[in-house]
Scaffold this motif. Structure first.
Motif, PDB file in Angstrom:
ATOM      1  N   GLU A   1       0.837  -1.204   0.000  1.00 35.57           N
ATOM      2  CA  GLU A   1       0.000   0.000   0.000  1.00 35.57           C
ATOM      3  C   GLU A   1       0.877   1.261   0.000  1.00 35.57           C
ATOM      4  O   GLU A   1       0.717   2.142   0.855  1.00 35.57           O
ATOM      5  CB  GLU A   1      -0.930   0.001   1.219  1.00 35.57           C
ATOM      6  CG  GLU A   1      -1.902  -1.163   1.293  1.00 35.57           C
ATOM      7  CD  GLU A   1      -3.109  -0.999   0.354  1.00 35.57           C
ATOM      8  OE1 GLU A   1      -3.139  -0.026  -0.437  1.00 35.57           O
ATOM      9  OE2 GLU A   1      -4.003  -1.851   0.405  1.00 35.57           O
ATOM     10  N   PRO A   2       1.777   1.408  -0.969  1.00 32.62           N
ATOM     11  CA  PRO A   2       2.748   2.512  -0.903  1.00 32.62           C
ATOM     12  C   PRO A   2       2.127   3.892  -1.057  1.00 32.62           C
ATOM     13  O   PRO A   2       2.752   4.887  -0.687  1.00 32.62           O
ATOM     14  CB  PRO A   2       3.696   2.208  -2.068  1.00 32.62           C
ATOM     15  CG  PRO A   2       2.868   1.433  -3.039  1.00 32.62           C
ATOM     16  CD  PRO A   2       1.963   0.596  -2.183  1.00 32.62           C
ATOM     17  N   THR A   3       0.908   3.975  -1.595  1.00 32.51           N
ATOM     18  CA  THR A   3       0.258   5.285  -1.769  1.00 32.51           C
ATOM     19  C   THR A   3      -0.875   5.502  -0.776  1.00 32.51           C
ATOM     20  O   THR A   3      -1.553   6.527  -0.817  1.00 32.51           O
ATOM     21  CB  THR A   3      -0.301   5.424  -3.200  1.00 32.51           C
ATOM     22  OG1 THR A   3      -1.287   4.402  -3.417  1.00 32.51           O
ATOM     23  CG2 THR A   3       0.806   5.261  -4.236  1.00 32.51           C
ATOM     24  N   GLY A   4      -1.077   4.563   0.124  1.00 35.01           N
ATOM     25  CA  GLY A   4      -2.242   4.616   1.002  1.00 35.01           C
ATOM     26  C   GLY A   4      -2.287   5.820   1.919  1.00 35.01           C
ATOM     27  O   GLY A   4      -3.368   6.293   2.277  1.00 35.01           O
ATOM     28  N   ALA A   5      -1.114   6.347   2.317  1.00 36.95           N
ATOM     29  CA  ALA A   5      -1.069   7.469   3.254  1.00 36.95           C
ATOM     30  C   ALA A   5      -0.765   8.793   2.555  1.00 36.95           C
ATOM     31  O   ALA A   5      -0.485   9.791   3.215  1.00 36.95           O
ATOM     32  CB  ALA A   5      -0.013   7.199   4.329  1.00 36.95           C
ATOM     33  N   LEU A   6      -0.833   8.799   1.230  1.00 39.13           N
ATOM     34  CA  LEU A   6      -0.413   9.967   0.465  1.00 39.13           C
ATOM     35  C   LEU A   6      -1.587  10.647  -0.225  1.00 39.13           C
ATOM     36  O   LEU A   6      -2.590  10.011  -0.541  1.00 39.13           O
ATOM     37  CB  LEU A   6       0.620   9.550  -0.586  1.00 39.13           C
ATOM     38  CG  LEU A   6       1.856   8.804  -0.064  1.00 39.13           C
ATOM     39  CD1 LEU A   6       2.739   8.409  -1.242  1.00 39.13           C
ATOM     40  CD2 LEU A   6       2.631   9.650   0.923  1.00 39.13           C
ATOM     41  N   ASP A   7      -1.433  11.953  -0.504  1.00 44.27           N
ATOM     42  CA  ASP A   7      -2.430  12.638  -1.323  1.00 44.27           C
ATOM     43  C   ASP A   7      -2.290  12.142  -2.760  1.00 44.27           C
ATOM     44  O   ASP A   7      -1.303  11.509  -3.134  1.00 44.27           O
ATOM     45  CB  ASP A   7      -2.250  14.154  -1.239  1.00 44.27           C
ATOM     46  CG  ASP A   7      -0.897  14.618  -1.757  1.00 44.27           C
ATOM     47  OD1 ASP A   7      -0.699  14.616  -2.986  1.00 44.27           O
ATOM     48  OD2 ASP A   7      -0.018  14.971  -0.936  1.00 44.27           O
ATOM     49  N   SER A   8      -3.281  12.446  -3.573  1.00 43.92           N
ATOM     50  CA  SER A   8      -3.343  11.844  -4.906  1.00 43.92           C
ATOM     51  C   SER A   8      -2.159  12.256  -5.778  1.00 43.92           C
ATOM     52  O   SER A   8      -1.612  11.433  -6.528  1.00 43.92           O
ATOM     53  CB  SER A   8      -4.660  12.207  -5.601  1.00 43.92           C
ATOM     54  OG  SER A   8      -4.810  13.611  -5.687  1.00 43.92           O
ATOM     55  N   ARG A   9      -1.732  13.514  -5.690  1.00 41.09           N
ATOM     56  CA  ARG A   9      -0.621  13.964  -6.530  1.00 41.09           C
ATOM     57  C   ARG A   9       0.677  13.262  -6.138  1.00 41.09           C
ATOM     58  O   ARG A   9       1.411  12.752  -6.988  1.00 41.09           O
ATOM     59  CB  ARG A   9      -0.450  15.478  -6.420  1.00 41.09           C
ATOM     60  CG  ARG A   9       0.705  16.008  -7.261  1.00 41.09           C
ATOM     61  CD  ARG A   9       0.826  17.512  -7.174  1.00 41.09           C
ATOM     62  NE  ARG A   9       1.959  18.003  -7.947  1.00 41.09           N
ATOM     63  CZ  ARG A   9       2.291  19.287  -8.057  1.00 41.09           C
ATOM     64  NH1 ARG A   9       1.569  20.197  -7.452  1.00 41.09           N
ATOM     65  NH2 ARG A   9       3.328  19.643  -8.768  1.00 41.09           N
ATOM     66  N   THR A  10       0.963  13.216  -4.835  1.00 38.06           N
ATOM     67  CA  THR A  10       2.180  12.538  -4.376  1.00 38.06           C
ATOM     68  C   THR A  10       2.106  11.051  -4.678  1.00 38.06           C
ATOM     69  O   THR A  10       3.106  10.432  -5.046  1.00 38.06           O
ATOM     70  CB  THR A  10       2.374  12.765  -2.865  1.00 38.06           C
ATOM     71  OG1 THR A  10       2.366  14.164  -2.593  1.00 38.06           O
ATOM     72  CG2 THR A  10       3.681  12.167  -2.387  1.00 38.06           C
TER      73      THR A  10
END
Length: 250
Positions: free
Chosen positions: A175-184
Motif C-alpha cells: 500500500e505505498p500510496t495509502g497514506a499519500l495525497d493523490s498527486r504525491t
C-alpha cells in the motif's frame, strides 16, 4: 501453476495457517504462482483475502505453513534466520505504507541503511547510483533532515530511495500510496513504474486502489486465500469492475 518466462519469485503449493488445529484460520490456501522478473505485479483482493500474507511470505517476512518459496533462485524455506536476513537485505527492497524510516537517522543515513546494516559503505558505483536516486526523487536539499522534518510524500520518497539503493532483485511495496495525497501518490507510482521500465527492477505491490494497480503489467486477484484471477495490464475502470464483481460474489 501460473508461469512466466523467468521467475524472480516462485510460490509452490504455499499455504499459511494461523491458530491451533481446532481453530485454524487459513490465510493462504495452496497457492502456486510465479512472479516474473522485470515486471510490475499488483496484488489485489477484498479485506481478508490474503494479499498482505501473500506479500509477506513471498518476501520472506513470514514463514509458510506448507509449500516452498524461491527468491531469485534461492529456496528461502530452507534458510536459517541469519541467512534469510542476509538474503532480504541483499535481494529485496521494501516500501511500506508507514514508511518505516529510522527517526534518529537523517535522510542520507536512512537511504544508505541497507549498506549500514551490512557493515559496509557503498562503493563508488553504488554511491553514484544513490546520488542519481536522490536527484530523481528530489531529495537533494533534504539529506540532513530527520524524518519528522519531512512531509509524508517526502518520507515515502526516502523509503523508495532506500528500497532501490542496493539495486535489489525485487522491490516489495505494501500500500505505498495509502497514506499519500493523490498527486504525491501519482509521483510515487511513476517512480516505481520507472524502476521497472528504466532500471529493470521487479516490483510487487499490494494495493486496494484501482488507479494504483492500473500502473502494473500484471494483476493477481485473491479471494479466501486463493488466486482467483491473473490478468495482464488493465484500466482502473476494469479493475474496479472486477473488484466489485468479486465483492458481490463473496
Amino acid at each position: 501453476m501460473t508461469t512466466t518466462s523467468e521467475a524472480i519469485i516462485r510460490l509452490d503449493h504455499v499455504s499459511k495457517h494461523h491458530g491451533d488445529p481446532a481453530r485454524r484460520v487459513t490465510a493462504l490456501d495452496d497457492v502456486s504462482i510465479d512472479i516474473g522478473a522485470g515486471e510490475f505485479t499488483a496484488v489485489m483482493g477484498p479485506s481478508g483475502s490474503g494479499k498482505s500474507t501473500l506479500m509477506h511470505v513471498a518476501a520472506g517476512l513470514d514463514a509458510v505453513s506448507d509449500g516452498r518459496v524461491t527468491i531469485d533462485g534461492v529456496d528461502i524455506t530452507r534458510l536459517g534466520d541469519r541467512e534469510l536476513t542476509e538474503l532480504r537485505r541483499q535481494r529485496l527492497g521494501f516500501v511500506f505504507q508507514s514508511f518505516n524510516l529510522v527517526p534518529t537517522l537523517d535522510v542520507a543515513e536512512n537511504i544508505r541503511l541497507p549498506f549500514l546494516l551490512g557493515g559496509q559503505k557503498p562503493n563508488r558505483e553504488e554511491s553514484a547510483w544513490i546520488d542519481r536516486l536522490v536527484e530523481m526523487l528530489g531529495l537533494g536539499n533534504r539529506l540532513s533532515h530527520r524524518p519528522h522534518q519531512l512531509s509524508g510524500g517526502q518520507q515515502q520518497r526516502v523509503a523508495i530511495a532506500r528500497a532501490l539503493a542496493s539495486r535489489p532483485a525485487v522491490v516489495v511495496a505494501d500500500e505505498p500510496t495509502g497514506a499519500l495525497d493523490s498527486r504525491t501518490g501519482r509521483d510515487v507510482l511513476a517512480i516505481l513504474r520507472g524502476a521497472v521500465a528504466e532500471w529493470g527492477q521487479s516490483v510487487v505491490m499490494v494495493t486496494h486502489d484501482p488507479v494504483a494497480a492500473a500502473n502494473a503489467d500484471r494483476l493477481l486477484f485473491l479471494a479466501d486465500g486463493r488466486i482467483v484471477d491473473d490478468r495482464p495490464a488493465m484500466s482502473a475502470a476494469d479493475i474496479s469492475a472486477t473488484m466489485l464483481g468479486m465483492e458481490a460474489a463473496a
